[in-house]
Each structure stands twice: as C-alpha cells, then as structure tokens.
Enzyme design. Structure first.
Site, PDB file in Angstrom:
ATOM      1  N   ASN A  53       0.847  -1.195   0.000  1.00  0.00           N
ATOM      2  CA  ASN A  53       0.000   0.000   0.000  1.00  0.00           C
ATOM      3  C   ASN A  53       0.883   1.244   0.000  1.00  0.00           C
ATOM      4  O   ASN A  53       1.932   1.293   0.647  1.00  0.00           O
ATOM      5  CB  ASN A  53      -0.995   0.011   1.170  1.00  0.00           C
ATOM      6  CG  ASN A  53      -0.363  -0.145   2.533  1.00  0.00           C
ATOM      7  OD1 ASN A  53       0.646  -0.816   2.699  1.00  0.00           O
ATOM      8  ND2 ASN A  53      -0.961   0.473   3.535  1.00  0.00           N
ATOM      9  N   ASN A  56      -0.950   8.627   0.805  1.00  0.00           N
ATOM     10  CA  ASN A  56      -0.706   9.974   0.297  1.00  0.00           C
ATOM     11  C   ASN A  56      -1.242  10.985   1.290  1.00  0.00           C
ATOM     12  O   ASN A  56      -2.271  10.728   1.951  1.00  0.00           O
ATOM     13  CB  ASN A  56      -1.433  10.126  -1.055  1.00  0.00           C
ATOM     14  CG  ASN A  56      -0.970  11.349  -1.811  1.00  0.00           C
ATOM     15  OD1 ASN A  56      -1.380  12.469  -1.524  1.00  0.00           O
ATOM     16  ND2 ASN A  56      -0.099  11.142  -2.778  1.00  0.00           N
ATOM     17  N   TYR A  59      -5.420  11.926   1.442  1.00  0.00           N
ATOM     18  CA  TYR A  59      -5.756  10.527   1.787  1.00  0.00           C
ATOM     19  C   TYR A  59      -6.383   9.699   0.658  1.00  0.00           C
ATOM     20  O   TYR A  59      -6.015   8.536   0.477  1.00  0.00           O
ATOM     21  CB  TYR A  59      -6.674  10.487   3.019  1.00  0.00           C
ATOM     22  CG  TYR A  59      -6.008  10.895   4.317  1.00  0.00           C
ATOM     23  CD1 TYR A  59      -4.709  11.404   4.359  1.00  0.00           C
ATOM     24  CD2 TYR A  59      -6.692  10.774   5.530  1.00  0.00           C
ATOM     25  CE1 TYR A  59      -4.113  11.786   5.552  1.00  0.00           C
ATOM     26  CE2 TYR A  59      -6.109  11.153   6.731  1.00  0.00           C
ATOM     27  CZ  TYR A  59      -4.812  11.657   6.734  1.00  0.00           C
ATOM     28  OH  TYR A  59      -4.233  12.034   7.914  1.00  0.00           O
ATOM     29  N   CYS A  64      -4.150   0.691  -2.426  1.00  0.00           N
ATOM     30  CA  CYS A  64      -3.936  -0.533  -1.646  1.00  0.00           C
ATOM     31  C   CYS A  64      -2.842  -1.418  -2.255  1.00  0.00           C
ATOM     32  O   CYS A  64      -2.570  -1.353  -3.460  1.00  0.00           O
ATOM     33  CB  CYS A  64      -5.213  -1.366  -1.611  1.00  0.00           C
ATOM     34  SG  CYS A  64      -6.547  -0.633  -0.690  1.00  0.00           S
ATOM     35  N   GLU A  66      -2.985  -4.611  -2.842  1.00  0.00           N
ATOM     36  CA  GLU A  66      -3.511  -5.554  -3.835  1.00  0.00           C
ATOM     37  C   GLU A  66      -3.572  -4.907  -5.210  1.00  0.00           C
ATOM     38  O   GLU A  66      -3.168  -5.492  -6.219  1.00  0.00           O
ATOM     39  CB  GLU A  66      -4.930  -6.010  -3.450  1.00  0.00           C
ATOM     40  CG  GLU A  66      -5.006  -6.779  -2.141  1.00  0.00           C
ATOM     41  CD  GLU A  66      -5.231  -5.889  -0.930  1.00  0.00           C
ATOM     42  OE1 GLU A  66      -4.689  -4.755  -0.897  1.00  0.00           O
ATOM     43  OE2 GLU A  66      -5.944  -6.321  -0.005  1.00  0.00           O
ATOM     44  N   CYS A 105     -10.646  -3.254  -4.206  1.00  0.00           N
ATOM     45  CA  CYS A 105      -9.681  -4.252  -4.702  1.00  0.00           C
ATOM     46  C   CYS A 105     -10.402  -5.501  -5.202  1.00  0.00           C
ATOM     47  O   CYS A 105      -9.997  -6.102  -6.199  1.00  0.00           O
ATOM     48  CB  CYS A 105      -8.668  -4.599  -3.625  1.00  0.00           C
ATOM     49  SG  CYS A 105      -7.517  -3.244  -3.302  1.00  0.00           S
TER      50      CYS A 105
HETATM   51  N1  THU Z   1      -5.205  -1.342   2.696  1.00  0.00           N
HETATM   52  C1  THU Z   1      -4.664  -2.172   1.754  1.00  0.00           C
HETATM   53  O1  THU Z   1      -3.569  -1.934   1.256  1.00  0.00           O
HETATM   54  N2  THU Z   1      -5.394  -3.260   1.378  1.00  0.00           N
HETATM   55  C2  THU Z   1      -6.593  -3.602   1.911  1.00  0.00           C
HETATM   56  O2  THU Z   1      -7.221  -4.521   1.420  1.00  0.00           O
HETATM   57  C3  THU Z   1      -7.112  -2.875   3.060  1.00  0.00           C
HETATM   58  C4  THU Z   1      -6.507  -1.532   3.288  1.00  0.00           C
HETATM   59  C5  THU Z   1      -4.427  -0.180   3.110  1.00  0.00           C
HETATM   60  C6  THU Z   1      -4.951   1.143   2.631  1.00  0.00           C
HETATM   61  C7  THU Z   1      -4.410   2.091   3.660  1.00  0.00           C
HETATM   62  O3  THU Z   1      -3.095   2.463   3.298  1.00  0.00           O
HETATM   63  C8  THU Z   1      -4.335   1.259   4.926  1.00  0.00           C
HETATM   64  O4  THU Z   1      -4.414  -0.088   4.528  1.00  0.00           O
HETATM   65  C9  THU Z   1      -5.441   1.560   5.922  1.00  0.00           C
HETATM   66  O5  THU Z   1      -6.675   1.517   5.325  1.00  0.00           O
END
Ligand code: THU
Length: 148
Positions: A53, A56, A59, A64, A66, A105
């Site tokens: 992830n 920024n 926000y 993410c 994935e 995602c």
């Molecule tokens: N996040 C992911 O990278 N994948 C997910 O499936 C859930 C959330 C990240 C986004 C953000 O940087 C942090 O987790 C908190 O939401």
C-alpha cells in the site's frame, strides 16, 4: 510464442506466495494509518508480482497493496489472468490477524480473473491462512461481460 506468453503450470504454492508477500511488507508506505499491507499476485502464466500500500497526504490518493500488485501484473502481462493472491497486513507491519481485501480491490480482481477459481489467501503466517475464492468474497458481481 514467447516464453512469457506460454501457460505455465500454475500449481499453487501457497507458502511461497505468502512468503513473497511477507518479504515486502516493510516496503509499504503507510505514514498516516500505520497499517502496512503487502500482496503477492500469481498470474496464470506462473509469474508473480508483489505490491504494497502507498498512502498519500491527500488521503483518497492512497492505493492498496492488492491493486498496486495487480496493476504491475497487468502492465507487464496484459493477457494474463490472476490465479491467486496472497495478502498480509497489520499495524506497524506486525501481522497479527488475517487481512481481507477491500471492496475496491475485490472489484479490480473481478476484472482480471475467473471469480470461481481465483484464490484469495489471507495469511497470518506461511502455515496459518484463510483461503476463499473471489466468487465467495464478491458474490453476484458486475464484470466485463455485462458491457458486451
Ligand atoms: N489497505 C490495503 O492496502 N489493502 C486492503 O485490502 C485494506 C486496506 C491499506 C490502505 C491504507 O493504506 C491502509 O491499509 C489503511 O486503510
């Protein structure tokens, strides 16, 4: 046919995929939430792409793990489909629970996979994980076929 376009045996090595995701978690850029996530995406040609992830200061511009992994994969392997994805995540990079993929995602996975066979591996460790298909995590979904 180039070697990279051949269908490789995508016999799923779950432990390897989980290990690859775990190895990347420190590369997450998550100074705002402190929640680190990493993913390893196995394509049906045998290639694996990782993602973390990336947050920024504005926000909503955060992406993410994935999707970063999937977009890397699709950029390199346009015609390949996702066979499986391993996901790990946790506060400050410590994996204490199973990390489920967010709704956005899941929808991106839908675009580039066969939902009934694509596997989502949510891991706490190499031998401690939950596995579900995309069809289970995103039932009655909207996909490319709807626009044909
Ligand atoms: N996040 C992911 O990278 N994948 C997910 O499936 C859930 C959330 C990240 C986004 C953000 O940087 C942090 O987790 C908190 O939401």
């Amino acid at each position: 046919m180039k070697d990279k376009d051949k269908d490789h045996d995508t016999e799923l090595d779950r432990q390897k995929l989980i290990k690859m995701a775990m190895a990347e978690i420190d590369h997450a850029y998550a100074p705002y939430s402190g929640f680190y996530v990493a993913a390893a995406v196995l394509m049906n040609n045998g290639r694996v792409y990782t993602g973390v992830n990336i947050e920024n200061a504005s926000y909503p511009a955060t992406v993410c793990a994935e999707r970063n992994g999937i977009f890397k994969a699709i950029s390199e392997d346009k015609r390949a489909k996702i066979a499986a994805i391993a996901i790990v995540g946790g506060k400050d990079g410590k994996i204490t629970d199973y990390c489920a993929p967010c709704g956005v995602c899941r929808q991106v996975m839908r675009e580039f996979s066969e939902p009934s066979s694509m596997k989502i591996i949510m891991a706490k460790d190499v031998d401690d994980y939950r596995e579900m298909t995309l069809a289970e995590l995103l039932p009655y979904s909207f996909g490319p076929d709807a626009l044909k």
